[in-house]
Design an enzyme around this catalytic site. Structure first.
Site, PDB file in Angstrom:
ATOM      1  CB  SER A 182       9.408  10.697   8.345  1.00  0.00           C
ATOM      2  OG  SER A 182       8.578  11.556   8.772  1.00  0.00           O
ATOM      3  CE1 TYR A 213       6.989   6.790  11.160  1.00  0.00           C
ATOM      4  CE2 TYR A 213       6.948   9.254  11.354  1.00  0.00           C
ATOM      5  CZ  TYR A 213       7.018   8.151  10.591  1.00  0.00           C
ATOM      6  OH  TYR A 213       6.891   8.172   9.246  1.00  0.00           O
ATOM      7  CB  SER A 257      -0.923   0.003   1.296  1.00  0.00           C
ATOM      8  OG  SER A 257      -0.248   0.240   2.643  1.00  0.00           O
TER       9      SER A 257
END
Length: 268
Positions: free
Chosen positions: A136, A149, A11
């Site tokens: 990120s 994270y 995905s």
């Protein structure tokens, strides 16, 4: 054409990367845990003969050597490794069980490092190859409710920057990608304070960049020999630059964001 091995290919960004690579005529190894979704991705490309589905749990680090051998065996060589599989988090640090830190850091930091380490001899022996690390914007700045994270994604950038310097001049390219909000299930699948799935998305994610656009930017950057790219829009694109130019101003902004009710809005 080149062979790319993409983790987290069922995905989101991973799916879009796989579809784009197969559309360009390349071979692709798609990895992830959801076999049905991996099969769907391949079916939608119509390139079954150039695709290999190699399902596994990236967090099961001890068995990764077995999957490396299988991946290399598909075409005889891996040209590009894309470490994309990961998991996010939404919870205040004071409420978060340590097991959540253990799991997020294992999946987002230790697993991609382990897979990369296993692939280094393959790339170096061939004097060619590319490693793509999907970090990120949260790997460049600290974001509230994402302490695990952020820790993992900051660590991934540090590892990749150091690795790049060691591999320079040996034919192996290393690209770090720092996406901001992208329209994926990352927020919905994020873990909460006790490790359970969050089950809902964020407005920022729902209004984020399209995965297909992000994938194309990644492949273009790799072809151009880029070493790091930030793929974000609006304030998310500006924050890493602000941290470099005026970190205190950034820290003040983020603290003000929390003081104005950011946590409460996220919990709604």
């Amino acid at each position: 054409m080149s062979t790319a091995w993409i983790t987290g290919a069922s995905s989101g960004i991973g799916e879009a990367l796989a579809k784009a690579h197969l559309a360009s005529g390349g071979h692709c190894i798609l990895s992830g845990r959801n076999v049905a979704q991996l099969e769907r991705v391949v079916s939608e490309t119509g390139a079954d003969s150039r695709a290999m589905i190699l399902p596994f749990d990236i967090g099961d680090i001890d068995v990764l050597p077995e999957y490396v051998n299988q991946a290399i065996g598909f075409t005889g060589a891996i040209d590009i490794l894309v470490n994309n599989a990961g998991i996010s988090q939404r919870s205040l640090a004071k409420n978060t069980q340590f097991s959540v830190y253990d799991e997020v850091i294992k999946i987002d930091l230790l697993a991609p490092i382990a897979l990369t380490q296993l692939m280094l001899d393959h790339f170096l022996s061939r004097k060619t190859g590319a490693i793509v690390m999907i970090s990120s914007v949260a790997g460049k700045i600290g974001v509230p409710m994402r302490t695990a994270y952020c820790a993992a994604k900051h660590g991934l950038i540090g590892y990749t920057d150091a690795l790049r310097s060691e591999l320079a001049g040996q034919g192996v390219q290393v690209l770090t990608v720092a996406p901001g909000s992208v329209r994926t299930n990352v927020s919905r699948n994020a873990v909460t304070a006790d490790g359970s799935p969050r089950g809902k998305s964020d407005k920022a994610i729902d209004e984020g960049l399209e995965p297909a656009f992000v994938a194309q930017e990644i492949w273009t950057a790799l072809a151009a020999g880029k070493r790091e790219i930030i793929l974000a829009q609006g304030m998310e694109a500006e924050l890493p630059q602000l941290k470099a130019a005026d970190p205190d101003k950034l820290f003040d902004m983020v603290e003000a964001m929390v003081a104005s009710g950011y946590v409460e809005k996220m919990d709604d």
